[in-house]
Each structure stands twice: as C-alpha cells, then as structure tokens.
Design a protein around this motif. Structure first.
Motif, PDB file in Angstrom:
ATOM      1  N   GLY A  99      -3.672  -3.541  -4.009  1.00 21.18           N
ATOM      2  CA  GLY A  99      -2.528  -2.921  -4.677  1.00 21.18           C
ATOM      3  C   GLY A  99      -1.860  -3.803  -5.703  1.00 21.18           C
ATOM      4  O   GLY A  99      -0.798  -3.443  -6.219  1.00 21.18           O
ATOM      5  N   ALA A 100      -2.441  -4.963  -6.041  1.00 22.40           N
ATOM      6  CA  ALA A 100      -1.853  -5.829  -7.056  1.00 22.40           C
ATOM      7  C   ALA A 100      -2.131  -5.278  -8.449  1.00 22.40           C
ATOM      8  O   ALA A 100      -3.190  -4.699  -8.699  1.00 22.40           O
ATOM      9  CB  ALA A 100      -2.408  -7.248  -6.925  1.00 22.40           C
ATOM     10  N   LYS A 101      -1.198  -5.450  -9.347  1.00 20.19           N
ATOM     11  CA  LYS A 101      -1.375  -5.013 -10.734  1.00 20.19           C
ATOM     12  C   LYS A 101      -1.929  -6.166 -11.556  1.00 20.19           C
ATOM     13  O   LYS A 101      -1.343  -7.252 -11.596  1.00 20.19           O
ATOM     14  CB  LYS A 101      -0.046  -4.540 -11.324  1.00 20.19           C
ATOM     15  N   THR A 118      -5.803  -3.514  -7.905  1.00 17.00           N
ATOM     16  CA  THR A 118      -6.835  -3.988  -6.985  1.00 17.00           C
ATOM     17  C   THR A 118      -7.057  -2.997  -5.851  1.00 17.00           C
ATOM     18  O   THR A 118      -6.130  -2.331  -5.393  1.00 17.00           O
ATOM     19  CB  THR A 118      -6.463  -5.356  -6.397  1.00 17.00           C
ATOM     20  N   GLY A 119      -8.303  -2.927  -5.407  1.00 16.59           N
ATOM     21  CA  GLY A 119      -8.674  -2.045  -4.315  1.00 16.59           C
ATOM     22  C   GLY A 119      -8.419  -2.675  -2.962  1.00 16.59           C
ATOM     23  O   GLY A 119      -7.802  -3.752  -2.848  1.00 16.59           O
ATOM     24  N   ASN A 121     -10.205  -4.342  -1.012  1.00 17.09           N
ATOM     25  CA  ASN A 121     -10.748  -5.694  -0.846  1.00 17.09           C
ATOM     26  C   ASN A 121     -10.230  -6.665  -1.894  1.00 17.09           C
ATOM     27  O   ASN A 121     -10.763  -7.756  -2.058  1.00 17.09           O
ATOM     28  CB  ASN A 121     -12.279  -5.661  -0.878  1.00 17.09           C
ATOM     29  N   GLY A 122      -9.175  -6.251  -2.615  1.00 14.97           N
ATOM     30  CA  GLY A 122      -8.558  -7.120  -3.596  1.00 14.97           C
ATOM     31  C   GLY A 122      -9.284  -7.194  -4.923  1.00 14.97           C
ATOM     32  O   GLY A 122      -8.893  -7.975  -5.799  1.00 14.97           O
ATOM     33  N   SER A 123     -10.334  -6.416  -5.108  1.00 19.12           N
ATOM     34  CA  SER A 123     -11.131  -6.497  -6.335  1.00 19.12           C
ATOM     35  C   SER A 123     -10.542  -5.635  -7.435  1.00 19.12           C
ATOM     36  O   SER A 123      -9.835  -4.665  -7.186  1.00 19.12           O
ATOM     37  CB  SER A 123     -12.568  -6.068  -6.063  1.00 19.12           C
ATOM     38  N   TYR A 124     -10.853  -6.016  -8.681  1.00 14.34           N
ATOM     39  CA  TYR A 124     -10.407  -5.245  -9.839  1.00 14.34           C
ATOM     40  C   TYR A 124     -11.489  -5.300 -10.909  1.00 14.34           C
ATOM     41  O   TYR A 124     -12.361  -6.185 -10.893  1.00 14.34           O
ATOM     42  CB  TYR A 124      -9.098  -5.817 -10.401  1.00 14.34           C
ATOM     43  N   MET A 367      -4.580   2.866  -2.064  1.00 11.66           N
ATOM     44  CA  MET A 367      -4.913   2.284  -3.359  1.00 11.66           C
ATOM     45  C   MET A 367      -4.023   2.832  -4.467  1.00 11.66           C
ATOM     46  O   MET A 367      -3.611   2.103  -5.365  1.00 11.66           O
ATOM     47  CB  MET A 367      -6.382   2.580  -3.694  1.00 11.66           C
ATOM     48  N   GLU A 368      -3.754   4.121  -4.405  1.00  9.82           N
ATOM     49  CA  GLU A 368      -2.953   4.775  -5.443  1.00  9.82           C
ATOM     50  C   GLU A 368      -2.086   5.837  -4.771  1.00  9.82           C
ATOM     51  O   GLU A 368      -2.516   6.975  -4.579  1.00  9.82           O
ATOM     52  CB  GLU A 368      -3.873   5.423  -6.477  1.00  9.82           C
ATOM     53  N   PRO A 369      -0.863   5.479  -4.390  1.00  9.63           N
ATOM     54  CA  PRO A 369      -0.006   6.419  -3.651  1.00  9.63           C
ATOM     55  C   PRO A 369       0.584   7.503  -4.546  1.00  9.63           C
ATOM     56  O   PRO A 369       1.798   7.642  -4.677  1.00  9.63           O
ATOM     57  CB  PRO A 369       1.079   5.501  -3.079  1.00  9.63           C
ATOM     58  N   SER A 370      -0.300   8.266  -5.172  1.00 13.70           N
ATOM     59  CA  SER A 370       0.136   9.375  -6.020  1.00 13.70           C
ATOM     60  C   SER A 370       0.535  10.559  -5.154  1.00 13.70           C
ATOM     61  O   SER A 370       0.237  10.620  -3.953  1.00 13.70           O
ATOM     62  CB  SER A 370      -0.995   9.784  -6.962  1.00 13.70           C
TER      63      SER A 370
END
Length: 606
Positions: A99-101, A118-119, A121-124, A367-370
């Motif tokens: 969830g990091a931008k 980030t997903g 697993n922290g990946s982007y 991941m994306e709290p839409s």
C-alpha cells in the motif's frame, strides 16, 4: 468512442502514409447512423461494467477517433522507446510494506510523471517511462517519506530499485506497533489485518436474524439478491439496448468488418491489426470471434495490458473460466494490480471456488480500497453468510464512501441478515438520502418497513418522499401504503384506511400485473370484513402469481368466513404444498451456502 486505456494509443498503426485511410472511408460516410458497443477495456477506468460494454453507443465518435489517431500516426511510425522501473518497498527489518505510494519525478519538478502503489508483497512497477534521469520516492502512513533516490531509465530496459521506509517515531507512527505488517492494507478495516479466510467445518449454520427464522429467510434472500444486482450499473437506457442495429447500421458494420479483415490479411503479424479487429468484435458483442484475434495479438505482444485484460474478460464472459484464470495469473506475474485480483475473484466465484474468490476480493480491497473493491469483498462475505466480517467491511466502506448508496445498502443488508434491525433500517434510510430521486434504495427500505418499531416513523417519512417524488411509480405508492398501514402499528398511529386503499388502487391501475397489490387489497377488505371483495382481490393475485402461497392461505380463510368450506379446504391444501416447497428451497439454500470463518491466530497472507 474509445474510452479508458484504449485512448493511450491509436487502434491502427500503419506506415504507408495517407493511402492507408482509404479502407475507412466507406464506413465514415455512415458514421452518423452507426452504433456499436463500448470497449471492454473501459472497465479499467472504473466508469463502466461489462454489461454496459454490450450496450449501443454512437459509432461516430469511434470512427472519428480512429481517423484522428490514424492521421496522428502518419509520419510517426518510429515511436519513442520506453523503459520501466520495478522493485520492492521494505521496512528496516526487510518486511514488505504493501500500500505504499511510489512516485517518479523529473529533477527540479514537483509533479510526479508516474505513480504506483505497492502490492501485498511490497512490489511495484512503473511502466512506459521515457528514457532519462529521475528521482524516485516512496511514502506510507506511519512511515517517514523516503529520501529521493537518483535513477536513470534506459530504452527497453527495466531499472530495478528497492527502497526502505523508516518508521515514523512520532506517536501513532509505525513504531507504535511491534508488527510492521500493520501497515498492510492502510485504509482497510483494521479488524481484518491479521485474519485469513478458511472454510468452516459446517454449512447451513443458523444466524440470529437471517436464515434462522423461516419468516425472515425469504426477505433476507431478496435483500441479498438486490445487493448483488448493484454490482451492475443500471443507468444505461434500456431502450438503446433492446432496439439493436438498423439495416443500414448492420450493412455499414459489415463493411467495416470486411475492411478490418483485409487489414489483418495484409499484415497478419501486426499486433495493431489483430488487436483492432478483436476490439471491433467486442464492440459488436461477438466475443467468441474476438478471442482468436486477441490471442494472436497477445502472442505478438504479451506485455500490452489492455489487450491482455480484454482477452481475460472475454474468456470470462464466454464462461471459459480456466482460460480466464490462466490469463489473469499470467498477467499478475508481470503486474500485481488490484483490478486483476478482483477479476480473478469473479472467475473463482463463477467456478465455485468460493474461498479463493473471497480471498482474491480481499486482496483487491487491501491493495486498492476503492468503493467497488470494498463493496465486492463485503458482498462476497455476505453471499456466504459470513456476517460479522461482512458488517465490518461495509461499515468501513460507508465511513470511507459516505455518498455511496450501494455501500449503505450492502451495510444495511448485512445488518439485517444478522438481526440488527434498527441499525439496518437506518442504513437503508441513509442510502435513500444520498440521491433521493434514485428509486433503488427505497425498494430495500420498503422490504423492512415493519421490522423496527424505533425507526417506523422515519421509514414512513422516507417512503412518503418516495411517493411524492415518483407519483407514477406503482412500487412507490405500494410501499408508502404498507408503511402507513403496517409500519407504524404499535406506535399509536391511526392509519387512514381510505388513503391506504386509494394508494393501493392507484398502484394497481399503474401496473395491472402487480400481484402483491391485489393481495394487500384483499387483506385490507378482509380487515373490514368485506369478504366477497377480499376473495375477488385474492383471486386476482393468484391469477397473476399462482405460486403466491399467502394469497391461497388468505383466500382459504375468506372462504371459511363465507361458508365455502370445500373451497377453503382446497385452498388450504394448495397453501400447504406451496409452503412446504418454499421451506424446502430455503433449507436447500442454507445447506448450499459455503460458510467461511476467520482464523484469528494466523497472520495475513504475504
């Protein structure tokens, strides 16, 4: 016209100069009269559902865009090659920070040229980045923003770069917890940070307010079905869908199809020609014919996200769930995106893999709290009677999206299913206040008008507003009549019998095939001891809906009052048969419901 990510590149790309426009000229002459379906890939824009993509829109905009983008591509056959950046965001102990931008900026500028989240697993991944020198930063609530890192992007290469976020030492920062994974799913319900769905050891469990009481089972089922329908967007004009293309339109579409086929024959190894004819078939609703071309385009360029997504969605809509699953998982290996997890959840739900579907919906929401992802996750839990978690998910949803009527409806349905009736009614009332002219929330409120004595007067007032705003809507008049009549009983309210009768009769006039209206008129007349009139209304209700068990029961009672004992016995027999069928169907639904439980001892998934 093309919407969403299809706008990012021309649908055709030829290098032959202005002569390449000739095959579009016949179709452009008909542009004013043509209609086609919107593109599937507009799903990624968050503005449309798949069903809307099947509805007609004017082709004039589509052809204009084809022409403009084609003209723009003439003389620009050599496009700038791009690169990408990918990596992982960790905390100081090396644990991933979901969830990091992640932001990419040019030196000396403050507005990012690209961002990513980030997903799990922290990946982007930052795709299609123009070559050059940049600054890369990352940030997350509870952590200190990272110092800008210098990075250079080269054409057709991926620049791998990991960043570390230091914990914020201030009160309430990340250091306030011993588990850095508490950062996972920032903005999602903290109640579920350390929980994981598992199959329950039982099915058909009894809950206090939903399926535990036979009298509430049918109503709970209707609420659940209604909430599920809210996943679809009802704003499209149904007349556009039903009319179909005219003869002239069909002829022009056939001509365009022929020209697109000629383009593929001319350049069979071109990604653009295969992708374009695949999208054309999607536009006109021929999904099975679209798939081979999308597959060919995917083989030529598997990294094109739009084509890959449309292929997965077409496989899903043609019920080829195995192919859709394989396609989505392949895409997830390249790019971990919330919308892919959401689509995979739909695939698993349709395939009967309910546990995996719930977990994928959960991943998407974290991941994306839409609004969509939270609603879909809560609805999946609600479908399978995992009520406490569903309530928490929807509660968070209405806190985050207080202007979302469908999220309030989901919250109200979850509360009602759990037997928390006063709060459920409040939630449905709140849904009607979001957009008072929208009839859908009122229909949910109308189904629970009698379950809360505390909120009875408020329900009546809301349904009165419904009837005032839509005086030609038979459901509005019917709902208000029942609220006046039965909703405020026990509140020392004196219902005006003549007003109720007038409302019900008006509803019957507006919709002569509305069986419930005649059933309620029969009950009203029976209360007045006007049994002949009541029998007449019950018979009308049964003629419109022979399976309406309550109408047979009421008719039997009225026949007893008029001395028609043989007929009464016959109607009681019909009622018993129908009632047993309904109970058996309810019990079957209970047994088929796949239950989930949350294991509070395990941490979240990686």
């Amino acid at each position: 016209m093309f919407r969403g990510r299809l706008l990012r590149r021309p649908p055709f790309s030829f290098s032959g100069g202005s002569e390449c426009l000739c095959f579009l000229i016949p179709a452009i002459r008909h542009a004013k009269m043509l209609t086609v379906y919107p593109t599937l890939s507009s799903k990624m824009s968050g503005t449309m559902t798949f069903s809307e993509r099947k509805k007609f829109i004017e082709l004039k905009g589509l052809l204009s865009l084809l022409l403009l983008t084609l003209l723009a591509s003439v003389g620009h056959s050599q496009q700038t090659e791009t690169g990408s950046i990918s990596g992982r965001i960790n905390d100081p102990s090396g644990i991933a920070v979901p969830g990091a931008k992640v932001s990419l900026l040019r030196e000396g500028e403050t507005v990012p040229v690209a961002t990513a989240t980030t997903g799990p697993n922290g990946s982007y991944t930052l795709s299609q980045v123009s070559p050059g020198k940049y600054l890369l930063t990352a940030e997350h609530a509870g952590f200190l923003k990272s110092n800008p890192a210098n990075i250079e992007v080269a054409p057709r290469k991926d620049a791998g770069f990991d960043l570390t976020l230091a914990r914020d030492p201030s009160p309430g920062g990340a250091s306030a917890t011993n588990d850095s994974r508490a950062a996972q799913g920032a903005g999602t319900p903290q109640y579920y940070e350390k929980q994981r769905l598992k199959p329950a050891d039982f099915t058909g469990a009894v809950d206090p307010g939903g399926y535990s009481a036979a009298g509430q089972a049918e109503r709970t089922g209707r609420l659940l079905e209604g909430a599920a329908q809210l996943k679809k967007n009802p704003t499209t004009d149904p007349s556009i869908v039903s009319r179909g293309p005219s003869v002239a339109e069909s002829k022009a579409l056939a001509e365009m199809e022929l020209n697109l086929k000629k383009a593929v024959e001319s350049e069979p190894q071109s990604f653009e020609t295969n992708h374009s004819i695949g999208e054309f078939y999607i536009h006109v609703g021929k999904l099975a014919e679209a798939i081979p071309y999308l597959e060919k385009a995917y083989a030529l360029n598997p990294s094109d996200y739009v084509n890959a997504y449309d292929l997965a969605l077409a496989d899903f809509e043609t019920q080829n769930y195995a192919a859709a699953r394989q396609q989505i998982r392949s895409m997830l290996q390249r790019q971990d995106k919330a919308e892919l997890h959401n689509l995979l959840a739909e695939v698993e739900e349709k395939s009967g893999n309910y546990l995996e579907a719930a977990n994928q919906y959960e991943l998407a929401a974290h991941m994306e709290p839409s609004e969509k992802n939270i609603f879909d996750w809560g609805l999946e839990l609600l479908r399978h009677q995992t009520l406490e978690p569903a309530i928490e998910v929807f509660r968070h949803g209405v806190e985050r999206y207080p202007s979302s009527a469908k999220t309030w409806i989901g919250y109200g349905t979850a509360l009602y299913s759990r037997g928390i009736y006063d709060e459920a009614v409040k939630a449905f009332s709140q849904a009607t206040d979001v957009n008072p002219s929208d009839p859908r929330p009122y229909l949910f409120l109308a189904q629970v008008y009698s379950v809360s004595r505390v909120e009875a007067r408020d329900v009546t007032e809301h349904l009165h507003r419904f009837a005032q705003l839509q005086p030609r809507n038979p459901q509005a008049l019917y709902s208000y009549a029942l609220a006046l009549w039965k909703g405020e009983r026990g509140q020392n309210a004196q219902a005006d019998s003549s007003q109720i009768e007038s409302l019900l009769k008006s509803a019957a006039e507006l919709d002569p095939r509305y069986p419930d209206v005649h059933l309620q008129l029969g009950i009203l007349y029976a209360e007045r001891k006007d049994y002949p009139q009541a029998i007449e209304e019950y018979q009308r209700a049964i003629k419109l809906s022979p399976e309406l068990a309550d109408a047979h029961y009421r008719l039997a009672q009225a026949c007893v009052r008029t001395g028609e004992k043989d007929r009464a016995q016959e109607e009681f027999g019909i009622y018993e048969r129908l009632h047993k069928q309904q109970l058996a169907e309810t019990e079957k639904r209970r047994a088929e419901v796949k239950q989930f439980v949350y294991n509070l001892e395990e941490g979240p998934r990686p």
